[in-house]
Design a protein around this motif. Structure first.
Motif, PDB file in Angstrom:
ATOM      1  N   VAL A 240       8.763   8.724   0.615  1.00 22.10           N
ATOM      2  CA  VAL A 240       8.962  10.092   1.090  1.00 22.10           C
ATOM      3  C   VAL A 240       9.156  10.994  -0.133  1.00 22.10           C
ATOM      4  CG1 VAL A 240      10.360  11.593   2.554  1.00 22.10           C
ATOM      5  CG2 VAL A 240      10.016   9.179   3.178  1.00 22.10           C
ATOM      6  N   VAL A 241       8.391  12.105  -0.196  1.00 19.05           N
ATOM      7  CA  VAL A 241       8.403  12.937  -1.388  1.00 19.05           C
ATOM      8  C   VAL A 241       8.818  14.365  -1.064  1.00 19.05           C
ATOM      9  CG1 VAL A 241       6.604  11.501  -2.424  1.00 19.05           C
ATOM     10  CG2 VAL A 241       5.950  13.607  -1.257  1.00 19.05           C
TER      11      VAL A 241
ATOM     12  N   LEU B 129       6.610  15.813   6.919  1.00 18.77           N
ATOM     13  CA  LEU B 129       5.485  15.214   7.642  1.00 18.77           C
ATOM     14  C   LEU B 129       5.793  13.828   8.186  1.00 18.77           C
ATOM     15  CD1 LEU B 129       2.398  16.092   5.384  1.00 18.77           C
ATOM     16  CD2 LEU B 129       3.465  17.441   7.216  1.00 18.77           C
ATOM     17  N   VAL B 130       6.866  13.199   7.705  1.00 11.06           N
ATOM     18  CA  VAL B 130       7.128  11.815   8.099  1.00 11.06           C
ATOM     19  C   VAL B 130       7.282  11.674   9.609  1.00 11.06           C
ATOM     20  CG1 VAL B 130       8.734   9.885   7.899  1.00 11.06           C
ATOM     21  CG2 VAL B 130       8.046  11.160   5.858  1.00 11.06           C
TER      22      VAL B 130
ATOM     23  N   VAL C  46       0.862  -1.183   0.000  1.00 14.55           N
ATOM     24  CA  VAL C  46       0.000   0.000   0.000  1.00 14.55           C
ATOM     25  C   VAL C  46       0.896   1.229   0.000  1.00 14.55           C
ATOM     26  CG1 VAL C  46      -1.769   1.289   1.251  1.00 14.55           C
ATOM     27  CG2 VAL C  46      -1.852  -1.225   1.178  1.00 14.55           C
ATOM     28  N   ARG C  47       0.874   1.983  -1.083  1.00 18.49           N
ATOM     29  CA  ARG C  47       1.799   3.100  -1.228  1.00 18.49           C
ATOM     30  C   ARG C  47       1.313   4.321  -0.439  1.00 18.49           C
ATOM     31  NH1 ARG C  47       4.598   3.765  -7.085  1.00 18.49           N
ATOM     32  NH2 ARG C  47       5.663   1.749  -7.108  1.00 18.49           N
ATOM     33  N   LEU C  48       2.224   4.881   0.363  1.00 22.14           N
ATOM     34  CA  LEU C  48       1.949   6.115   1.085  1.00 22.14           C
ATOM     35  C   LEU C  48       2.951   7.162   0.611  1.00 22.14           C
ATOM     36  CD1 LEU C  48       1.489   4.935   4.795  1.00 22.14           C
ATOM     37  CD2 LEU C  48      -0.245   5.156   2.999  1.00 22.14           C
ATOM     38  N   TYR C  49       2.459   8.167  -0.102  1.00 19.06           N
ATOM     39  CA  TYR C  49       3.298   9.283  -0.522  1.00 19.06           C
ATOM     40  C   TYR C  49       3.182  10.373   0.542  1.00 19.06           C
ATOM     41  CZ  TYR C  49       3.033   6.960  -5.094  1.00 19.06           C
ATOM     42  OH  TYR C  49       3.096   6.054  -6.128  1.00 19.06           O
ATOM     43  N   VAL C  50       4.279  10.634   1.242  1.00 20.76           N
ATOM     44  CA  VAL C  50       4.247  11.555   2.380  1.00 20.76           C
ATOM     45  C   VAL C  50       5.332  12.618   2.204  1.00 20.76           C
ATOM     46  CG1 VAL C  50       4.341  11.764   4.895  1.00 20.76           C
ATOM     47  CG2 VAL C  50       3.477   9.650   3.845  1.00 20.76           C
TER      48      VAL C  50
END
Length: 254
Positions: free
Chosen positions: A124-125, A94-95, A86-90
């Motif tokens: 992490v973006v 905010l991490v 499940v991809r989480l782009y954060v």
């Protein structure tokens, strides 16, 4: 294939009947990227799509935007086909906030033996990221404290403001390709959120005409915003988007 934006919830933190502010970018009638993971919004997602999200972008860490993560963890961790996928782009700042809010618990399972992030693929973006071969842009917004909230742009199709005060300088840069602008707006503003007086003062009429407003306090407030001539999102509403002009990975192949 067509693109669309589905509003799962449109209310502020106290407007439970309107759902937590959460949406889904759809492509070809299927969920493509989910924005945020609120409690009521996650319930609406499962009710509509019959499953849990497979890819999410997180705008900020207030609970009406991340309260669904415990349920999402359970769904993903106990499903071998979904665990770790499940991809989480954060956004990078905010991490640590997200970890403190939802991931930093001594035993995420009563039996132990699991870490919160085992269930997800955390990506992490920074200023931009790629999702399924399409480039999306990320920009900071004005929500209570610097570097704690971010908006999202799918160039040519959508700009999602996230929770914010007016950001005309950001929209001048990130909404210049005739995108639909989904913008935080209630009947009354405060130090973290846009009120309709703020919106009408800070944005020109052409920019306002491209907006759909969400994060308002009640159905009555939504009606009052409409009475002032604004387009106001409703829970479950699906809006057709223009074909994105964002860069695509295949343009750089071969």
């Amino acid at each position: 294939m067509s693109w669309a934006l589905r509003f799962l919830g449109v209310g502020n933190a106290s407007a439970v009947e309107l759902g937590s502010p959460m949406s889904v970018i759809e492509h070809g009638g299927l969920p493509w990227l989910t924005i945020d993971c609120g409690g009521e919004g996650l319930t609406a997602y499962r009710s509509h799509y019959g499953a849990m999200p497979g890819a999410l972008f997180v705008t900020h860490i207030h609970l009406d935007h991340v309260a669904g993560f415990e349920r999402l963890f359970v769904d993903a961790f106990f499903n071998p086909q979904r665990r770790g996928k499940v991809r989480l782009y954060v956004p990078a700042p905010l991490v640590p906030l997200l970890h403190k809010r939802v991931g930093d618990y001594p035993n995420v399972l009563a039996e132990g033996g699991a870490n919160f992030w085992d269930a997800f693929q955390l990506i992490v973006v920074g200023d931009a990221f790629w999702h399924e071969g399409v480039r999306l842009e990320v920009f900071p917004v004005r929500h209570h404290w610097p570097e704690t909230a971010y908006g999202l742009r799918l160039q040519g199709a959508l700009v999602w403001s996230g929770d914010t005060r007016p950001i005309p300088e950001m929209l001048a840069r990130f909404a210049g390709d005739n995108e639909l602008i989904a913008h935080d707006c209630g009947l009354h503003g405060n130090p973290s959120h846009t009120g309709v007086d703020d919106l009408e003062r800070e944005y020109d009429t052409a920019t306002q005409a491209r907006m759909m407003l969400y994060h308002y306090a009640s159905s009555a407030d939504g009606a009052a915003l409409r009475a002032r001539g604004h387009r106001v999102a409703m829970p479950g509403e699906c809006v057709v988007l223009a074909e994105p002009t964002a860069p695509r990975a295949e343009l750089f192949e071969g």
